[in-house]
Design a protein around this motif. Structure first.
Motif, PDB file in Angstrom:
ATOM      1  N   GLN A   1       0.832  -1.189   0.000  1.00 54.45           N
ATOM      2  CA  GLN A   1       0.000   0.000   0.000  1.00 54.45           C
ATOM      3  C   GLN A   1       0.876   1.252   0.000  1.00 54.45           C
ATOM      4  O   GLN A   1       2.048   1.193   0.397  1.00 54.45           O
ATOM      5  CB  GLN A   1      -0.918   0.021   1.223  1.00 54.45           C
ATOM      6  CG  GLN A   1      -1.860  -1.168   1.332  1.00 54.45           C
ATOM      7  CD  GLN A   1      -2.965  -1.155   0.296  1.00 54.45           C
ATOM      8  OE1 GLN A   1      -3.177  -0.132  -0.388  1.00 54.45           O
ATOM      9  NE2 GLN A   1      -3.659  -2.262   0.157  1.00 54.45           N
ATOM     10  N   PRO A   2       0.347   2.410  -0.424  1.00 54.76           N
ATOM     11  CA  PRO A   2       1.179   3.619  -0.516  1.00 54.76           C
ATOM     12  C   PRO A   2       1.368   4.367   0.804  1.00 54.76           C
ATOM     13  O   PRO A   2       2.162   5.300   0.857  1.00 54.76           O
ATOM     14  CB  PRO A   2       0.406   4.476  -1.518  1.00 54.76           C
ATOM     15  CG  PRO A   2      -1.012   4.045  -1.399  1.00 54.76           C
ATOM     16  CD  PRO A   2      -0.962   2.578  -1.102  1.00 54.76           C
ATOM     17  N   LEU A   3       0.663   3.983   1.858  1.00 52.84           N
ATOM     18  CA  LEU A   3       0.784   4.714   3.120  1.00 52.84           C
ATOM     19  C   LEU A   3       1.896   4.148   3.987  1.00 52.84           C
ATOM     20  O   LEU A   3       2.110   2.936   4.032  1.00 52.84           O
ATOM     21  CB  LEU A   3      -0.539   4.674   3.898  1.00 52.84           C
ATOM     22  CG  LEU A   3      -1.770   5.259   3.197  1.00 52.84           C
ATOM     23  CD1 LEU A   3      -2.976   5.217   4.117  1.00 52.84           C
ATOM     24  CD2 LEU A   3      -1.512   6.694   2.727  1.00 52.84           C
ATOM     25  N   SER A   4       2.600   5.042   4.698  1.00 51.73           N
ATOM     26  CA  SER A   4       3.667   4.622   5.603  1.00 51.73           C
ATOM     27  C   SER A   4       3.658   5.523   6.827  1.00 51.73           C
ATOM     28  O   SER A   4       2.959   6.535   6.872  1.00 51.73           O
ATOM     29  CB  SER A   4       5.022   4.668   4.899  1.00 51.73           C
ATOM     30  OG  SER A   4       5.292   5.971   4.412  1.00 51.73           O
ATOM     31  N   TRP A   5       4.483   5.154   7.829  1.00 47.32           N
ATOM     32  CA  TRP A   5       4.532   5.937   9.055  1.00 47.32           C
ATOM     33  C   TRP A   5       5.079   7.333   8.782  1.00 47.32           C
ATOM     34  O   TRP A   5       6.135   7.503   8.183  1.00 47.32           O
ATOM     35  CB  TRP A   5       5.459   5.278  10.063  1.00 47.32           C
ATOM     36  CG  TRP A   5       5.010   3.972  10.635  1.00 47.32           C
ATOM     37  CD1 TRP A   5       4.134   3.080  10.093  1.00 47.32           C
ATOM     38  CD2 TRP A   5       5.447   3.411  11.870  1.00 47.32           C
ATOM     39  NE1 TRP A   5       3.994   1.996  10.897  1.00 47.32           N
ATOM     40  CE2 TRP A   5       4.795   2.162  12.004  1.00 47.32           C
ATOM     41  CE3 TRP A   5       6.325   3.818  12.861  1.00 47.32           C
ATOM     42  CZ2 TRP A   5       4.997   1.329  13.094  1.00 47.32           C
ATOM     43  CZ3 TRP A   5       6.530   2.994  13.958  1.00 47.32           C
ATOM     44  CH2 TRP A   5       5.866   1.768  14.069  1.00 47.32           C
ATOM     45  N   GLY A   6       4.349   8.353   9.244  1.00 44.42           N
ATOM     46  CA  GLY A   6       4.815   9.724   9.134  1.00 44.42           C
ATOM     47  C   GLY A   6       4.837  10.379  10.497  1.00 44.42           C
ATOM     48  O   GLY A   6       3.825  10.355  11.221  1.00 44.42           O
ATOM     49  N   ALA A   7       5.963  10.948  10.885  1.00 42.68           N
ATOM     50  CA  ALA A   7       6.087  11.582  12.195  1.00 42.68           C
ATOM     51  C   ALA A   7       5.355  12.921  12.208  1.00 42.68           C
ATOM     52  O   ALA A   7       5.179  13.562  11.166  1.00 42.68           O
ATOM     53  CB  ALA A   7       7.554  11.782  12.556  1.00 42.68           C
ATOM     54  N   PRO A   8       4.925  13.388  13.393  1.00 43.73           N
ATOM     55  CA  PRO A   8       4.189  14.655  13.453  1.00 43.73           C
ATOM     56  C   PRO A   8       5.108  15.872  13.403  1.00 43.73           C
ATOM     57  O   PRO A   8       6.258  15.822  13.825  1.00 43.73           O
ATOM     58  CB  PRO A   8       3.500  14.567  14.822  1.00 43.73           C
ATOM     59  CG  PRO A   8       4.421  13.723  15.651  1.00 43.73           C
ATOM     60  CD  PRO A   8       5.004  12.717  14.699  1.00 43.73           C
ATOM     61  N   LEU A   9       4.572  16.973  12.873  1.00 48.58           N
ATOM     62  CA  LEU A   9       5.271  18.251  12.937  1.00 48.58           C
ATOM     63  C   LEU A   9       5.015  18.931  14.272  1.00 48.58           C
ATOM     64  O   LEU A   9       5.853  19.665  14.777  1.00 48.58           O
ATOM     65  CB  LEU A   9       4.804  19.163  11.792  1.00 48.58           C
ATOM     66  CG  LEU A   9       5.425  18.903  10.412  1.00 48.58           C
ATOM     67  CD1 LEU A   9       4.730  19.758   9.353  1.00 48.58           C
ATOM     68  CD2 LEU A   9       6.920  19.202  10.438  1.00 48.58           C
ATOM     69  N   LEU A  10       3.843  18.675  14.858  1.00 52.82           N
ATOM     70  CA  LEU A  10       3.472  19.279  16.129  1.00 52.82           C
ATOM     71  C   LEU A  10       3.669  18.266  17.248  1.00 52.82           C
ATOM     72  O   LEU A  10       3.298  17.099  17.117  1.00 52.82           O
ATOM     73  CB  LEU A  10       2.011  19.739  16.105  1.00 52.82           C
ATOM     74  CG  LEU A  10       1.645  20.770  15.020  1.00 52.82           C
ATOM     75  CD1 LEU A  10       0.150  21.062  15.059  1.00 52.82           C
ATOM     76  CD2 LEU A  10       2.449  22.052  15.224  1.00 52.82           C
TER      77      LEU A  10
END
Length: 405
Positions: free
Chosen positions: A271-280
């Motif tokens: 799938q195209p989604l992966s873990w992304g860390a937050p900016l806030l």
């Protein structure tokens, strides 16, 4: 509240309280060394390491019955011991893994144990008993306290004798202790009654000071002051805590990390989604599509990596925001607590076990070292939080791909 008759020369038959809640139907229990699949990488199952069963009196009162005072009486007892059901660091029972652990304990011992959080302090302390003969009685409520330690089985690659690898259930590095108890009994017992050794009734009989002048003295009907009964009063506590202490608040300065040079995406397989860390800082790690605008928030490095029995342990450092993946201390015991990032520190809440597929596959499962919970997500959707689940996700959504970028 039960009513029964105490027979002369015989131990009173305990009246059983309401039965303990039955354990829910358990999923298929794995055994160490059994084969597993890549869908199991993000799951764990309980394994019982030790058990101890001991009779405990929870409520007690010494009582004289004289001529003319026989028949049914209702007596208020005093609390002797409080037992609360707990598993691991939760201090109670949260999540499917805790319930499965206690269910496995009951099945292992052949006992009907409590599998939900409850405490004997909530039990009524009054007992109604029909006394047919005068005498010196101990009125009691009691149970069998069940304690021990547990671990978990996790799916991981195992090297076989011919050098090849296979996925098998292995004992994971996490574990803890549990406390539960069996169905409560109530009854009446006298010094002269013959009772089974190491039984709840025998435990109650030991509180009567049998053989002392107290037990044989002529007394008026009513309560008996018993030195031994008073000395036996103690409280185990409303919740058994894990030996692990609450981690300190992470410092604001970054701990020195030895990170590998390779960066990875932690992606949902196929799938195209992966873990992304937050900016806030107030947000959490979410599933995101990787784009040229991701600003390395979907890139992770493995730091301070160690390996034990084929299981990797590492901190997950995010290239985009410079933080380390963690579970917030205040949410550590919570089923479904969101994964987030924080300034990197020497903290087990920021350490993760990585369970790997056989070589040639990048599939992994991740487990927080401090909580023992597995990382997964509720549903596949843009913006969905990564969360911790005590047993992992049953549908395999806790399995990810470690993709080198």
């Amino acid at each position: 509240m039960a009513t029964a008759t105490a027979a002369v020369g015989l131990a009173a038959t305990p009246a059983a309280a309401a039965p303990a809640p039955a354990a829910p139907a358990a999923r298929q229990t794995a055994q160490p060394g059994q084969a597993c699949t890549a869908a199991d990488l993000g799951k764990r199952q309980p394994v019982i390491k030790s058990t101890e069963v001991a009779p405990v009196i929870t409520h007690f009162k010494g009582w004289y019955v004289t001529e003319g005072t026989t028949g049914s009486q209702t007596i208020s007892t005093s609390t002797q011991t409080t037992i609360s059901v707990s598993v691991g660091l939760n201090g109670n029972v949260q999540g499917s893994f805790a319930v499965e652990t206690l269910g496995t304990v009951g099945a292992t011992l052949g006992l009907n144990v409590q599998v939900n959080y409850t405490s004997t302090s909530s039990v009524s302390n009054s007992i109604t008993w029909n006394f047919s003969q005068p005498g010196y009685y101990g009125l009691y409520k009691g149970t069998k306290k069940v304690t021990g330690t547990y671990g978990s089985l996790n799916c991981n690659r195992v090297q076989q004798g011919d050098g090849s690898y296979a996925l098998k259930w292995v004992q994971g590095p996490d574990g803890g202790s549990y406390t539960t108890y069996t169905t409560l009994e109530e009854g009446a017992v006298r010094c002269e009654d013959k009772v089974p050794a190491n039984s709840i009734m025998a435990k109650a009989q030991s509180l009567l000071d049998c053989g002392s002048t107290t037990a044989t003295a002529q007394r008026a009907a009513g309560p008996v002051p018993s030195a031994k009964a008073a000395a036996a009063r103690h409280t185990v506590g409303s919740a058994a805590k894990s030996a692990k202490s609450t981690p300190a608040t992470a410092p604001t300065t970054r701990a020195a990390l030895a990170c590998g040079t390779d960066a990875y995406k932690i992606a949902v397989p196929g799938q195209p989604l992966s873990w992304g860390a937050p900016l806030l800082a107030s947000d959490g790690v979410r599933l995101r599509p990787s784009t040229i605008f991701s600003a390395h928030l979907d890139n992770w490095r493995l730091c301070n990596v160690t390996e034990h029995d084929g299981v990797l342990e590492a901190s997950l450092w995010n290239w985009g925001n410079g933080g380390c993946a963690t579970i917030a201390a205040q949410n550590a015991a919570n089923e479904g607590a969101a994964l987030t990032t924080a300034p990197c520190a020497e903290d087990d809440l920021q350490r993760f076990y990585l369970y790997r597929d056989v070589p040639g596959s990048g599939k992994i499962g991740l487990q927080n070292k401090y909580t023992g919970y597995m990382i997964g997500h509720d549903r596949y959707a843009d913006g969905e939080f990564l969360r911790q689940y005590s047993s992992g996700r049953p549908d395999g959504t806790g399995t990810y791909d470690l993709v080198k970028v």
